[in-house]
Design an enzyme around this catalytic site. Structure first.
Site, PDB file in Angstrom:
ATOM      1  N   ASP A 177       0.983  -1.218  -0.173  1.00 26.65           N
ATOM      2  CA  ASP A 177       0.022  -0.003   0.209  1.00 26.65           C
ATOM      3  C   ASP A 177       0.937   1.211  -0.143  1.00 26.65           C
ATOM      4  OD1 ASP A 177      -1.821   2.025   0.180  1.00 26.65           O
ATOM      5  OD2 ASP A 177      -3.025   0.968   2.118  1.00 26.65           O
TER       6      ASP A 177
ATOM      7  N   LYS B 272      -2.935  12.130  -1.738  1.00 21.29           N
ATOM      8  CA  LYS B 272      -2.074  13.047  -0.727  1.00 21.29           C
ATOM      9  C   LYS B 272      -1.222  13.726  -1.738  1.00 21.29           C
ATOM     10  CE  LYS B 272      -4.381  10.068   2.174  1.00 21.29           C
ATOM     11  NZ  LYS B 272      -4.930   9.816   3.442  1.00 21.29           N
TER      12      LYS B 272
END
Ligand code: LMR
Length: 393
Positions: free
Chosen positions: A208, A242
């Site tokens: 991830d 992000k």
């Protein structure tokens, strides 16, 4: 019939957002959800993103469908950014997804398609939604030790010992950088040991990568993922939420690195199929922003500079908080804040202390004591430090 639906527990991170908004105190501080904020408390649109959107708006001639795996330009822009040739391009399948969450879910589903009796090993702790998605899919999750609450660093010995129990065909979830929620990442030597161990056991690494560029830089943050991609099969769930600051646009990419071109061809078909079963076509606007930025040298340089500014700002806040806590406590026990990477650190607060910080000081953090460093600014660093000391941390 719908009244028979089971009650769902609120999401621990997202429900904090609502509680924070409802708090009337003017001096409240939000260190909950992992969203970047500048010194003024805003989550700005990056300049390179704005310019890319302007170009898309001016140049786009159609809104017709792209492809089930999304616009190929998106994957073609991101694969070199993340992997830099670590695996042959012909061995890599990829599909755009709605955000990093979509990529994580697609990774689990793809792995289970290849291995119906899949077990996924997850670091303890991990992002709570990993566990929730696995539960939802009915895929068994097995925890492995990851964090040492004493040192606030990675428990490398415990992790490697636990992963020694991984069976062939199990998947092992790893955070590529900027571990969420702890902020503690393995060092290069430990990554090498993890890689060797997983290959020995015949396990599938599932990375991830939600915070690429938020730790030490794009290259350093990608190093562990590249190592795993170079050594064999792996799945990589990338988020652009992000690092491009495009949270609500939902831009993510699942990369599946196979051992051969044939494996990648099958994986590509499976990814398109899985997307088709869930939502047909993944969202395109965020993906198009990313490929526009990465495809233009000037925009890319601007984006990299903005990302470096965000990263350096978070590192400065970490140092300032550690220094202030040293000053207040005359002790170096909070120096781990400097060693942690990315947005998060786990402070070591008990749930009672987390509740007191919220009630007495208006400081919101996740129940496990995770703080979002980017929720701070130079003025609130001393406020948090004082509250931590007063609350007995
Ligand atoms: C977080 O961990 O706060 C973020 O990844 C946001 C989310 O969706 O939970």
């Amino acid at each position: 019939m719908l009244d028979r639906l089971p009650e769902q527990p609120p999401d621990a991170i997202l429900s904090l957002m609502a509680a924070f908004r409802a708090d009337p105190r003017a001096d409240k501080i939000d260190l909950g959800v992992g969203v970047y904020r500048d010194a003024e408390g805003r989550t700005p649109i990056m300049r390179a993103v704005r310019e890319a959107e302007r170009r898309i708006w001016e140049g786009e001639t159609t809104k017709t469908y792209t492809a089930l795996a999304g616009d190929p330009a998106f994957a073609d822009a991101l694969i070199p950014l993340v992997l830099d040739g670590a695996a042959p391009r012909a061995h890599i399948a990829a599909a755009a997804t709605p955000g990093g969450t979509g990529a994580v879910r697609l990774a689990f589903e793809l792995a289970r398609m290849a291995r119906p009796d899949l077990t996924v090993w997850v670091p303890d702790p991990t992002w709570p939604n990993h566990l929730s998605i696995l539960r939802h899919l009915g895929i068994p999750a097995r925890p492995f030790r990851y964090f040492d609450p004493e040192t606030r660093g990675v428990d490398a010995g415990g992790m490697l010992a636990d992963l020694g129990g991984v069976a062939e065909g199990d998947a092992v979830l790893l955070h590529g950088c900027c571990h969420n929620p702890t902020g503690a990442d393995p060092d290069a030597e430990t990554w090498a040991e993890i890689d060797a161990l997983l290959r020995r056991r015949g396990a599938l690494p599932l990375v991830d990568l939600a915070y690429l560029g938020f730790g030490e830089g794009l290259e350093a943050d990608a190093a562990a993922t590249r190592r795993l991609a170079a050594s064999g099969e792996c799945l990589i769930a990338l988020s652009c939420s992000k690092n491009f600051g495009i949270y609500r646009e939902r831009a993510g990419l699942l990369m599946a690195v196979g051992a051969s071109g044939e494996a990648a061809r099958r994986a590509q078909g499976a990814l398109a199929h899985l997307n088709r079963q869930t939502y047909s076509f993944p969202p395109d606007h965020g993906a198009r922003i990313v490929s526009t930025v990465l495809g233009d040298a000037a925009l890319r340089a601007e984006w990299e500079a903005e990302l470096a500014g965000i990263r350096d700002g978070m590192a400065a806040l970490r140092s300032a908080l550690a220094a202030e806590l040293r000053r207040l406590t005359n002790d170096d026990r909070f120096d781990f804040l400097r060693r942690h990477r990315g947005m998060f650190s786990r402070l070591g607060a008990t749930p009672e202390q987390v509740a007191r910080m919220r009630e007495d000081h208006g400081i919101y953090m996740v129940g496990d004591g995770r703080v979002n460093i980017a929720g701070l600014n130079p003025a609130t660093v001393p406020v948090l430090a004082r509250a931590m000391v007063e609350t007995g941390l």
